[in-house]
Design an enzyme around this catalytic site. Structure first.
Site, PDB file in Angstrom:
ATOM      1  N   ASP A  68      -2.148   3.976  -5.575  1.00 46.63           N
ATOM      2  CA  ASP A  68      -3.169   4.406  -4.633  1.00 46.63           C
ATOM      3  C   ASP A  68      -4.451   3.630  -4.916  1.00 46.63           C
ATOM      4  O   ASP A  68      -4.530   2.893  -5.898  1.00 46.63           O
ATOM      5  CB  ASP A  68      -3.382   5.925  -4.671  1.00 46.63           C
ATOM      6  CG  ASP A  68      -3.821   6.462  -6.024  1.00 46.63           C
ATOM      7  OD1 ASP A  68      -3.815   5.690  -7.016  1.00 46.63           O
ATOM      8  OD2 ASP A  68      -4.168   7.647  -6.112  1.00 46.63           O
ATOM      9  N   TYR A  70      -8.285   2.291  -5.891  1.00 44.99           N
ATOM     10  CA  TYR A  70      -9.233   2.567  -6.966  1.00 44.99           C
ATOM     11  C   TYR A  70     -10.096   3.767  -6.569  1.00 44.99           C
ATOM     12  O   TYR A  70     -10.484   3.903  -5.402  1.00 44.99           O
ATOM     13  CB  TYR A  70     -10.134   1.351  -7.205  1.00 44.99           C
ATOM     14  CG  TYR A  70      -9.429   0.116  -7.709  1.00 44.99           C
ATOM     15  CD1 TYR A  70      -8.681   0.137  -8.878  1.00 44.99           C
ATOM     16  CD2 TYR A  70      -9.532  -1.093  -7.021  1.00 44.99           C
ATOM     17  CE1 TYR A  70      -8.055  -1.015  -9.355  1.00 44.99           C
ATOM     18  CE2 TYR A  70      -8.912  -2.252  -7.489  1.00 44.99           C
ATOM     19  CZ  TYR A  70      -8.170  -2.198  -8.649  1.00 44.99           C
ATOM     20  OH  TYR A  70      -7.549  -3.344  -9.113  1.00 44.99           O
ATOM     21  N   PHE A  81      -5.141  -3.348  -5.424  1.00 41.70           N
ATOM     22  CA  PHE A  81      -5.588  -4.046  -6.637  1.00 41.70           C
ATOM     23  C   PHE A  81      -6.825  -4.905  -6.434  1.00 41.70           C
ATOM     24  O   PHE A  81      -7.353  -5.463  -7.400  1.00 41.70           O
ATOM     25  CB  PHE A  81      -4.457  -4.892  -7.240  1.00 41.70           C
ATOM     26  CG  PHE A  81      -3.274  -4.084  -7.688  1.00 41.70           C
ATOM     27  CD1 PHE A  81      -3.336  -3.306  -8.831  1.00 41.70           C
ATOM     28  CD2 PHE A  81      -2.100  -4.075  -6.950  1.00 41.70           C
ATOM     29  CE1 PHE A  81      -2.254  -2.539  -9.240  1.00 41.70           C
ATOM     30  CE2 PHE A  81      -1.007  -3.312  -7.358  1.00 41.70           C
ATOM     31  CZ  PHE A  81      -1.076  -2.550  -8.508  1.00 41.70           C
ATOM     32  N   HIS A 194       3.153  -0.909 -14.205  1.00 46.55           N
ATOM     33  CA  HIS A 194       1.828  -1.024 -13.593  1.00 46.55           C
ATOM     34  C   HIS A 194       0.929  -1.848 -14.528  1.00 46.55           C
ATOM     35  O   HIS A 194       1.014  -1.726 -15.751  1.00 46.55           O
ATOM     36  CB  HIS A 194       1.243   0.379 -13.397  1.00 46.55           C
ATOM     37  CG  HIS A 194       0.075   0.417 -12.469  1.00 46.55           C
ATOM     38  ND1 HIS A 194      -1.203   0.082 -12.875  1.00 46.55           N
ATOM     39  CD2 HIS A 194      -0.014   0.748 -11.158  1.00 46.55           C
ATOM     40  CE1 HIS A 194      -2.029   0.210 -11.851  1.00 46.55           C
ATOM     41  NE2 HIS A 194      -1.342   0.615 -10.799  1.00 46.55           N
TER      42      HIS A 194
END
Length: 229
Positions: A68, A70, A81, A194
């Protein structure tokens, strides 16, 4: 959330049913209620579908799938990202740039914006497209997943080979969806932990996603991504 969202026209028909379904109507109501309650939601409403504005379905060569957005002020701008120019890269993006350097020997991009990836056919998608300030995964299971599944399904239906880079457990849960649509095995699916500092040393570093993606694309006549541009 302004409606209907602004998307590249190529997404219109493939996503029409997902945008009109009751789940999306309920999601819109939830987001309105959260905003009315004074909660800060990221990214701003106008940017939530930014990935689908910048990268037409016809142009998709790589899908980078995260969790999801930031959840810090000023960071999320609708591309997984990525952060706007001038915003300090968050730790996950710092680790992405470290692996990029290790993988390709390339200098990191000039800032934290990954728009230059999106404009080359890299769909920067999260499984969930909004988040409450300071609360990671706070909008999980509110309806976004049905919509982003429709996006993944539309890409997996493409005849042209695509690379799916699934980073983190939430993204890796979509392997079955891609495989179910791509029964012929046209596409390459690469899973990695991740890039967050919490998991980057569990296999993110050394995964070499960038060189593998380019090798696959070049072998199939789809060019290469200029990751460090």
């Amino acid at each position: 959330m302004s409606w209907p969202p602004r998307l590249d026209p190529s997404w219109g028909a493939p996503l029409a049913a997902a945008l009109a379904c009751p789940t999306m109507t309920a999601l819109q109501a939830f987001l309105r209620d959260e905003a009315a309650a004074g909660k800060a939601i990221f990214p701003p409403a106008a940017a939530r579908f930014r990935a689908l504005e910048l990268t037409p379905l016809s142009a998709v060569r790589v899908v980078i799938l995260g969790q999801d957005p930031y959840h810090g002020p000023g960071q999320a701008h609708g591309l997984a990202f990525s952060v706007p120019p001038g915003v300090k890269p968050p730790p996950s993006l710092v680790n992405i740039y470290k692996e990029l350097a290790n993988d390709l020997g390339a200098a990191p991009p000039r800032d934290g914006s990954l728009e230059h990836w999106a404009r080359q056919g890299v769909l920067l998608l999260n499984t969930v497209l909004s988040v409450e300030s300071g609360r990671a995964a706070s909008h999980r299971a509110r309806g976004w997943e049905a919509f982003t599944d429709a996006v993944i399904r539309a890409v997996a239906t493409k005849e042209e080979p695509v690379v799916f880079l699934l980073w983190g457990a939430h993204a890796q849960a979509k392997v079955g969806l891609v495989r179910a649509v791509d029964a012929a095995g046209r596409h390459l699916v690469l899973c990695a932990p991740h890039p967050s500092p919490l998991s980057a040393y569990k296999g993110w570093f050394g995964a070499r996603p960038f060189s593998q993606a380019n090798a696959f694309l070049e072998a199939r006549g789809r060019g290469r991504i200029a990751w460090s541009a």
